[in-house]
Design a protein around this motif. Structure first.
Motif, short mmCIF file in Angstrom:
data_model
loop_
_atom_site.label_atom_id
_atom_site.label_comp_id
_atom_site.label_asym_id
_atom_site.label_seq_id
_atom_site.Cartn_x
_atom_site.Cartn_y
_atom_site.Cartn_z
N MET A 1 0.85 -1.17 0.00
CA MET A 1 0.00 0.00 0.00
C MET A 1 0.89 1.23 0.00
O MET A 1 1.83 1.30 0.77
N THR A 2 0.60 2.20 -0.84
CA THR A 2 1.39 3.42 -0.89
C THR A 2 0.88 4.41 0.13
O THR A 2 -0.23 4.27 0.65
N GLN A 3 1.67 5.44 0.39
CA GLN A 3 1.28 6.45 1.37
C GLN A 3 -0.03 7.13 1.00
O GLN A 3 -0.78 7.54 1.87
N ASP A 4 -0.33 7.23 -0.27
CA ASP A 4 -1.57 7.87 -0.70
C ASP A 4 -2.79 7.01 -0.41
O ASP A 4 -3.91 7.49 -0.41
N ASN A 5 -2.59 5.72 -0.17
CA ASN A 5 -3.71 4.80 0.00
C ASN A 5 -3.88 4.29 1.42
O ASN A 5 -4.58 3.30 1.63
N TRP A 6 -3.22 4.88 2.42
CA TRP A 6 -3.36 4.39 3.80
C TRP A 6 -4.83 4.47 4.18
O TRP A 6 -5.52 5.42 3.84
N PRO A 7 -5.34 3.48 4.92
CA PRO A 7 -6.75 3.55 5.34
C PRO A 7 -6.96 4.74 6.27
O PRO A 7 -6.10 5.05 7.09
N PRO A 8 -8.10 5.41 6.16
CA PRO A 8 -8.36 6.56 7.03
C PRO A 8 -8.62 6.11 8.46
O PRO A 8 -9.28 5.09 8.68
N LEU A 9 -8.08 6.84 9.41
CA LEU A 9 -8.33 6.56 10.82
C LEU A 9 -9.05 7.76 11.41
O LEU A 9 -8.69 8.91 11.14
N THR A 10 -10.04 7.50 12.25
CA THR A 10 -10.77 8.57 12.91
C THR A 10 -10.89 8.22 14.39
O THR A 10 -10.49 7.13 14.82
N ASP A 11 -11.50 9.11 15.15
CA ASP A 11 -11.75 8.82 16.56
C ASP A 11 -12.71 7.64 16.72
O ASP A 11 -12.78 7.02 17.77
N ALA A 12 -13.46 7.33 15.65
CA ALA A 12 -14.41 6.22 15.70
C ALA A 12 -13.76 4.88 15.36
O ALA A 12 -14.41 3.83 15.49
N THR A 13 -12.49 4.87 14.95
CA THR A 13 -11.81 3.61 14.64
C THR A 13 -11.69 2.79 15.92
O THR A 13 -11.21 3.28 16.94
N THR A 14 -12.15 1.56 15.88
CA THR A 14 -12.17 0.72 17.08
C THR A 14 -10.82 0.07 17.30
O THR A 14 -9.98 -0.02 16.39
N ASP A 15 -10.63 -0.44 18.50
CA ASP A 15 -9.40 -1.17 18.83
C ASP A 15 -9.26 -2.40 17.95
O ASP A 15 -8.16 -2.75 17.51
N ASP A 16 -10.37 -3.09 17.69
CA ASP A 16 -10.32 -4.27 16.83
C ASP A 16 -9.87 -3.90 15.42
O ASP A 16 -9.09 -4.63 14.80
N GLU A 17 -10.36 -2.77 14.91
CA GLU A 17 -9.96 -2.33 13.58
C GLU A 17 -8.47 -1.97 13.56
O GLU A 17 -7.75 -2.33 12.62
N LEU A 18 -8.01 -1.28 14.61
CA LEU A 18 -6.58 -0.94 14.70
C LEU A 18 -5.73 -2.21 14.77
O LEU A 18 -4.68 -2.30 14.14
#
Length: 110
Positions: A1-18
């Protein structure tokens, strides 16, 4: 994955997703690691990961609890403590331990 395609992270991102992103190696790096330098040997590496030493009555054996006290300081005293510790290349906790030990040695109770 390139830097332009990193998945977006928000305050709503869960621990399981991380956790899933970390497992897949898909977390975006945040800055460069701090520190640097090299360790001389395996003993030095063990010391880094050993954590804080116990200061309790059995500290010479590496076992025993360290008593913990909390105290509130006026802002000016706290700033002076931080400045002194930085100037003497030590920690505020070490300064407080040394100062209290000296005070109690010269001000014996009753």
């Amino acid at each position: 994955m390139t830097q332009d395609n990193w998945p977006p992270l928000t305050d709503a991102t869960t621990d399981d997703e991380l956790d899933a992103l970390a497992t897949e190696g898909l977390l975006r790096p945040i800055g460069e690691p701090e520190g640097g330098g090299t360790l001389r040997d395996e003993d030095e590496l063990r010391a880094v990961f050993a954590g804080r030493p116990a200061l309790g009555h059995t500290h010479a054996t590496g076992r025993g609890p360290s008593a913990r006290r909390q105290v509130r300081l006026p802002e000016s005293t706290n700033a002076a403590l931080d400045a002194y510790a930085a100037h003497t290349n030590t920690t505020p906790s070490a300064v407080i331990r040394d100062a209290l030990t000296e005070y109690l040695a010269t001000h014996k109770a009753g």
